[in-house]
Scaffold this motif. Structure first.
Motif, PDB file in Angstrom:
ATOM      1  N   VAL A 138       0.850  -1.193   0.000  1.00 20.19           N
ATOM      2  CA  VAL A 138       0.000   0.000   0.000  1.00 20.19           C
ATOM      3  C   VAL A 138       0.884   1.241   0.000  1.00 20.19           C
ATOM      4  O   VAL A 138       1.813   1.345   0.802  1.00 20.19           O
ATOM      5  N   TRP A 139       0.571   2.175  -0.901  1.00 24.82           N
ATOM      6  CA  TRP A 139       1.344   3.410  -1.026  1.00 24.82           C
ATOM      7  C   TRP A 139       0.413   4.607  -0.929  1.00 24.82           C
ATOM      8  O   TRP A 139      -0.733   4.565  -1.374  1.00 24.82           O
ATOM      9  N   LEU A 140       0.944   5.697  -0.407  1.00 16.98           N
ATOM     10  CA  LEU A 140       0.281   7.000  -0.448  1.00 16.98           C
ATOM     11  C   LEU A 140       1.171   7.875  -1.313  1.00 16.98           C
ATOM     12  O   LEU A 140       2.328   8.114  -0.970  1.00 16.98           O
ATOM     13  N   GLN A 141       0.647   8.306  -2.454  1.00 17.91           N
ATOM     14  CA  GLN A 141       1.437   9.115  -3.371  1.00 17.91           C
ATOM     15  C   GLN A 141       0.742  10.442  -3.625  1.00 17.91           C
ATOM     16  O   GLN A 141      -0.473  10.488  -3.831  1.00 17.91           O
ATOM     17  N   THR A 142       1.544  11.497  -3.612  1.00 14.99           N
ATOM     18  CA  THR A 142       1.041  12.832  -3.889  1.00 14.99           C
ATOM     19  C   THR A 142       1.829  13.393  -5.070  1.00 14.99           C
ATOM     20  O   THR A 142       3.064  13.397  -5.049  1.00 14.99           O
ATOM     21  N   PHE A 143       1.100  13.854  -6.071  1.00 13.45           N
ATOM     22  CA  PHE A 143       1.705  14.434  -7.264  1.00 13.45           C
ATOM     23  C   PHE A 143       1.403  15.926  -7.295  1.00 13.45           C
ATOM     24  O   PHE A 143       0.242  16.331  -7.240  1.00 13.45           O
ATOM     25  N   ALA A 144       2.439  16.733  -7.410  1.00 17.63           N
ATOM     26  CA  ALA A 144       2.269  18.177  -7.554  1.00 17.63           C
ATOM     27  C   ALA A 144       1.603  18.456  -8.902  1.00 17.63           C
ATOM     28  O   ALA A 144       1.604  17.596  -9.793  1.00 17.63           O
ATOM     29  N   PRO A 145       1.038  19.655  -9.073  1.00 19.33           N
ATOM     30  CA  PRO A 145       0.450  19.994 -10.368  1.00 19.33           C
ATOM     31  C   PRO A 145       1.440  19.751 -11.516  1.00 19.33           C
ATOM     32  O   PRO A 145       2.628  20.034 -11.398  1.00 19.33           O
ATOM     33  N   ARG A 146       0.925  19.184 -12.590  1.00 21.59           N
ATOM     34  CA  ARG A 146       1.672  18.912 -13.822  1.00 21.59           C
ATOM     35  C   ARG A 146       2.775  17.874 -13.644  1.00 21.59           C
ATOM     36  O   ARG A 146       3.787  17.901 -14.324  1.00 21.59           O
ATOM     37  N   SER A 147       2.600  16.921 -12.721  1.00 23.33           N
ATOM     38  CA  SER A 147       3.565  15.831 -12.556  1.00 23.33           C
ATOM     39  C   SER A 147       2.815  14.507 -12.557  1.00 23.33           C
ATOM     40  O   SER A 147       1.601  14.476 -12.434  1.00 23.33           O
ATOM     41  N   GLY A 171      -7.053  14.529 -12.086  1.00 18.44           N
ATOM     42  CA  GLY A 171      -6.006  14.299 -13.064  1.00 18.44           C
ATOM     43  C   GLY A 171      -6.505  13.406 -14.173  1.00 18.44           C
ATOM     44  O   GLY A 171      -7.709  13.296 -14.408  1.00 18.44           O
ATOM     45  N   THR A 172      -5.551  12.737 -14.832  1.00 21.57           N
ATOM     46  CA  THR A 172      -5.871  11.882 -15.958  1.00 21.57           C
ATOM     47  C   THR A 172      -5.148  10.553 -15.819  1.00 21.57           C
ATOM     48  O   THR A 172      -3.963  10.518 -15.483  1.00 21.57           O
ATOM     49  N   LEU A 173      -5.874   9.476 -16.076  1.00 21.51           N
ATOM     50  CA  LEU A 173      -5.304   8.145 -16.191  1.00 21.51           C
ATOM     51  C   LEU A 173      -5.190   7.858 -17.680  1.00 21.51           C
ATOM     52  O   LEU A 173      -6.164   8.010 -18.425  1.00 21.51           O
ATOM     53  N   TYR A 174      -4.005   7.469 -18.113  1.00 20.74           N
ATOM     54  CA  TYR A 174      -3.780   7.020 -19.481  1.00 20.74           C
ATOM     55  C   TYR A 174      -3.581   5.519 -19.396  1.00 20.74           C
ATOM     56  O   TYR A 174      -2.737   5.037 -18.640  1.00 20.74           O
ATOM     57  N   LEU A 175      -4.364   4.760 -20.155  1.00 22.94           N
ATOM     58  CA  LEU A 175      -4.336   3.300 -20.068  1.00 22.94           C
ATOM     59  C   LEU A 175      -4.362   2.687 -21.458  1.00 22.94           C
ATOM     60  O   LEU A 175      -5.255   2.980 -22.251  1.00 22.94           O
ATOM     61  N   THR A 195      -3.188  16.602 -13.979  1.00 22.12           N
ATOM     62  CA  THR A 195      -3.408  17.620 -15.002  1.00 22.12           C
ATOM     63  C   THR A 195      -4.026  18.887 -14.414  1.00 22.12           C
ATOM     64  O   THR A 195      -4.286  19.839 -15.137  1.00 22.12           O
ATOM     65  N   ASN A 196      -4.226  18.902 -13.114  1.00 21.91           N
ATOM     66  CA  ASN A 196      -4.760  20.076 -12.427  1.00 21.91           C
ATOM     67  C   ASN A 196      -3.602  21.032 -12.141  1.00 21.91           C
ATOM     68  O   ASN A 196      -2.598  20.638 -11.560  1.00 21.91           O
ATOM     69  N   GLU A 197      -3.726  22.266 -12.549  1.00 19.76           N
ATOM     70  CA  GLU A 197      -2.638  23.236 -12.375  1.00 19.76           C
ATOM     71  C   GLU A 197      -2.624  23.883 -10.997  1.00 19.76           C
ATOM     72  O   GLU A 197      -1.687  24.599 -10.665  1.00 19.76           O
ATOM     73  N   HIS A 198      -3.649  23.642 -10.170  1.00 19.62           N
ATOM     74  CA  HIS A 198      -3.779  24.376  -8.914  1.00 19.62           C
ATOM     75  C   HIS A 198      -3.804  23.523  -7.654  1.00 19.62           C
ATOM     76  O   HIS A 198      -3.766  24.059  -6.563  1.00 19.62           O
ATOM     77  N   GLU A 199      -3.882  22.201  -7.798  1.00 16.42           N
ATOM     78  CA  GLU A 199      -4.058  21.355  -6.620  1.00 16.42           C
ATOM     79  C   GLU A 199      -3.266  20.057  -6.770  1.00 16.42           C
ATOM     80  O   GLU A 199      -3.149  19.505  -7.860  1.00 16.42           O
TER      81      GLU A 199
END
Length: 188
Positions: A66-75, A95-99, A135-139
């Motif tokens: 189990v992981w907790l991951q946080t991605f900054a905007p545009r990462s 954000g966006t999932l590409y599959l 893909t969120n630029e603010h959160e």
């Protein structure tokens, strides 16, 4: 005298067993842990904060991790696939999932795009190439991810049309290996 010694011995054994019950059996770590006190790392990836909540190396997990991951905007993650199932729960952000569900073809190919958002969940089948992107630029985008059969055998792609046979293998892929020896940054 023998009765006192036996009482002392069994009392010591009981106290020791009770103390041990409050720790993980593999590394002596507390069974109940505060997530904010767990080690976090970015593994050389800008915009990532990764915390292994329960891992194969650090906690002795064999069936799930189990992981907790946080991605900054545009990462986000690199394009990759792995030899395990994965389930995500989006805790906050969007954000966006590409599959690309084409593991049987020569390369992943053009991926489908799925909008992900707070309180959504999705799963990744074994060996399907995918990428999660904030893909969120603010959160920040924060996800809880659960994988089966750790450690994961991960194949990393430079693009969606890179042949499966050319993808770079990273195995074993221990997200909690920093507890021992950190991998060279160029291997991630």
């Amino acid at each position: 005298m023998t009765v006192h010694w036996l009482t002392f011995f069994f009392t010591s054994l009981l106290v020791s067993a009770m103390a041990e019950a409050s720790h993980c059996s593999t590394k002596g770590l507390p069974l109940v842990r505060n997530i904010s006190e767990l080690p976090q790392d970015n593994y050389g990836r800008g915009g990532l904060s990764h915390v292994t909540v329960a891992g194969s190396f650090m906690h002795g997990m064999k069936e799930v991790e189990v992981w907790l991951q946080t991605f900054a905007p545009r990462s986000g993650t690199p394009i990759h696939r792995h030899s395990c199932e994965e389930v995500f729960v989006v805790l906050k952000g969007s954000g966006t999932l590409y599959l690309a569900s084409s593991s049987y073809e020569m390369h992943p190919g053009k991926p489908q795009e799925f909008r992900i958002y707070s309180n959504s969940t999705f799963h990744i089948p074994v060996n399907d190439a995918h990428q999660v992107w904030n893909t969120n630029e603010h959160e920040d985008l924060q996800v809880l991810a659960v994988i089966s059969r750790p450690p994961a055998k991960v194949f990393i792609y430079e693009d969606w049309f890179m042949p499966h046979t050319a993808a770079r293998l990273k195995f074993p892929y221990y997200w909690d290996e920093h507890c021992f020896e950190a991998p060279p940054k160029d291997e991630l």
